[in-house]
Design an enzyme around this catalytic site. Structure first.
Site, short mmCIF file in Angstrom:
data_model
loop_
_atom_site.label_atom_id
_atom_site.label_comp_id
_atom_site.label_asym_id
_atom_site.label_seq_id
_atom_site.Cartn_x
_atom_site.Cartn_y
_atom_site.Cartn_z
N ARG A 116 10.28 25.26 52.41
CA ARG A 116 10.74 24.43 51.31
C ARG A 116 10.14 23.05 51.51
NH1 ARG A 116 11.96 21.02 54.46
NH2 ARG A 116 12.85 19.86 52.72
N GLY A 117 10.30 22.24 50.47
CA GLY A 117 9.61 20.95 50.48
C GLY A 117 8.38 21.06 49.59
N ALA A 118 8.21 20.13 48.66
CA ALA A 118 7.17 20.28 47.65
C ALA A 118 5.77 20.58 48.20
CB ALA A 118 7.15 19.02 46.77
N ARG A 142 10.07 28.74 42.26
CA ARG A 142 11.01 27.62 42.14
C ARG A 142 10.47 26.69 41.05
NH1 ARG A 142 12.91 24.68 47.50
NH2 ARG A 142 14.60 24.00 46.12
N ASP A 174 9.86 15.62 44.68
CA ASP A 174 9.31 16.91 44.27
C ASP A 174 8.47 16.80 43.01
OD1 ASP A 174 12.07 17.27 45.68
OD2 ASP A 174 10.97 19.12 46.01
N ASN A 180 14.02 14.15 42.94
CA ASN A 180 14.20 14.47 44.36
C ASN A 180 15.54 15.17 44.55
OD1 ASN A 180 13.06 14.33 47.05
ND2 ASN A 180 14.68 12.85 47.53
N LYS A 181 15.82 15.53 45.80
CA LYS A 181 17.05 16.25 46.11
C LYS A 181 18.27 15.58 45.51
CE LYS A 181 17.14 19.26 47.79
NZ LYS A 181 16.96 20.44 46.91
C1 LIG Z 1 8.11 16.10 50.64
S1 LIG Z 1 8.91 17.08 49.48
C2 LIG Z 1 10.52 17.09 50.15
C3 LIG Z 1 11.55 17.30 49.11
O1 LIG Z 1 11.81 18.70 48.91
C4 LIG Z 1 13.18 18.93 49.14
O2 LIG Z 1 13.73 19.90 48.32
P1 LIG Z 1 13.96 21.40 48.90
O3 LIG Z 1 14.42 21.28 50.32
O4 LIG Z 1 15.00 21.96 47.96
O5 LIG Z 1 12.62 22.07 48.75
C5 LIG Z 1 13.82 17.58 48.88
O6 LIG Z 1 13.89 17.32 47.49
C6 LIG Z 1 12.83 16.70 49.56
O7 LIG Z 1 12.91 15.34 49.28
#
Ligand SMILES: CSC[C@H]1O[C@H](OP(=O)(O)O)[C@H](O)[C@@H]1O
Length: 368
Positions: free
Chosen positions: A53-55, A90, A243, A253-254
């Site tokens: 996960r993470g963009a 996603r 994201d 973002n989150k």
């Molecule tokens: C550098 S992108 C990180 C970004 O992604 C996370 O979301 P997720 O864990 O649901 O993929 C979160 O928004 C982070 O800030």
């Protein structure tokens, strides 16, 4: 970054030359498990179920997913199916579509017999590009931390971050954490307030884990603590990831980021967003109106998994059985609450003119 002194990335091509290794982030912080992706479907499920996960990491995984697909079926139909399978994994991080568009642009024009090799080569480039971009973010963000350190010689610079925008959210270095790692390595006294980040606790489980393994001082805090710390001068700046950044500078973002930005604005705390340029979506002109916000399963809210005193992993329910649940995974912070965007080409104002001037090639691509 380092895990018990050994360097790791979050994703890599295995020695067999075709399968893909990735840290299973659902198992952290209690177990370090490496998953092996051997098909396009594996990559799609890994993204959907947040094994990765993470963009930026989602984009890298999708790129390798296309390469795995080309091993299986390099026909035009196979290319189309792979794109369509991965792009819906996603909805919010634009890096997913960016990476798939990059792969399709490379693969569509060439002979199917050449596609598998070309796909792995392009995916490798996307992976290495992410690392280089994040090194640039580190250098540009370092200047912000150094400026604060210079005003408080000998004291600790306190940075607040939300969720995980660390090396686990990218291939390496991270985005929000990149300047922090570099400051730490340069000997600047830095401490990180780590928002636990309900409901999946990416901060408590991932950011704390990676900072700890790299030796960066940090404190895990409940999500609702940041405003209090800011009121009492305990936060020098906030740096978060994103994201998707809209052309007008709105930042997705989150969930909870917007509330942190409001608290920062109210207390005069600089609020920075770190991002690689693939995260900019010039096709979106109003982030609050137009960025799709993923809604995930309510189980992520009703249940929590942790380690018992005798070392067993258990999942427990924390919400009454008959209580409805809403699980919005992201929110959008308006540009007016963002101090600056830390990119690989500098720290930019959160507006279209600044983004277009820094990344003109992305404007033309969006217009096509
Ligand atoms: C550098 S992108 C990180 C970004 O992604 C996370 O979301 P997720 O864990 O649901 O993929 C979160 O928004 C982070 O800030």
């Amino acid at each position: 970054m380092k895990v018990d002194g050994k360097h790791f990335r979050s994703i890599w091509r295995e020695r067999d030359g075709w399968s893909v290794g990735a840290i299973d982030q659902r198992r952290l912080p209690h177990e370090f498990v490496v998953a092996r992706l051997t098909s396009c479907e594996d990559a799609a499920v890994a993204i959907r179920d947040m094994l990765v996960r993470g963009a930026p990491l989602i984009g890298a995984t999708a790129a390798y997913g296309m390469a795995l697909a080309m091993r299986e079926d390099a026909s035009d139909a196979g290319l189309k199916l792979a794109y369509e399978t991965l792009v819906v994994a996603r909805p919010t991080a634009i890096n997913l579509k960016w990476a798939l568009d990059e792969m399709r642009a490379t693969l569509a024009p060439i002979d199917p017999v050449e596609r598998a090799e070309a796909a792995y080569a392009r995916a490798d480039e996307i992976v290495e590009q992410d690392v280089e971009i994040n090194r640039g973010i580190a250098a540009n963000g370092l200047a912000l931390i150094e400026a604060i350190a210079a005003k408080k010689p000998g004291e600790v610079v306190n940075v607040l971050t939300h969720c995980n925008a660390g090396w686990l959210a990218t291939v390496d270095w991270g985005t929000a954490t990149a300047p922090i790692y570099l400051a730490h390595e340069r000997g600047i006294k830095v401490h990180v307030w780590v928002d636990e980040t309900r409901p999946r606790n990416q901060g408590a489980s991932l950011t704390a884990w990676e900072l700890g393994h790299h030796g960066v001082p940090h404190t895990v805090i409940p999500d609702n603590t940041g405003g209090h710390l800011m009121q009492h001068g305990m936060v020098d700046l906030a740096i978060v990831g994103t994201d998707r950044v809209a052309a007008n500078g709105d930042v997705c973002n989150k969930i909870g980021t917007y509330l942190k930005a409001l608290a920062a604005h109210d207390n005069g705390v600089p609020f920075y967003v770190a991002l690689p340029s693939p995260t900019i979506d010039f096709a979106v002109h109003d982030g609050i109106r137009d960025i799709p916000i993923e809604q995930r399963s309510g189980v992520e809210v009703t249940d929590m998994t942790g380690r018992t005193a005798d070392g067993r992993l258990e999942t427990v329910r924390i919400v009454p059985e008959n209580s409805p649940v809403a699980n919005y995974a992201f929110d959008v912070t308006p540009a007016r609450l963002v101090t600056g965007l830390i990119t690989e080409r500098g720290v930019l104002k959160p507006d279209r003119a600044s983004l277009a001037a820094a990344f003109p090639e992305r404007i033309s691509a969006a217009a096509e």
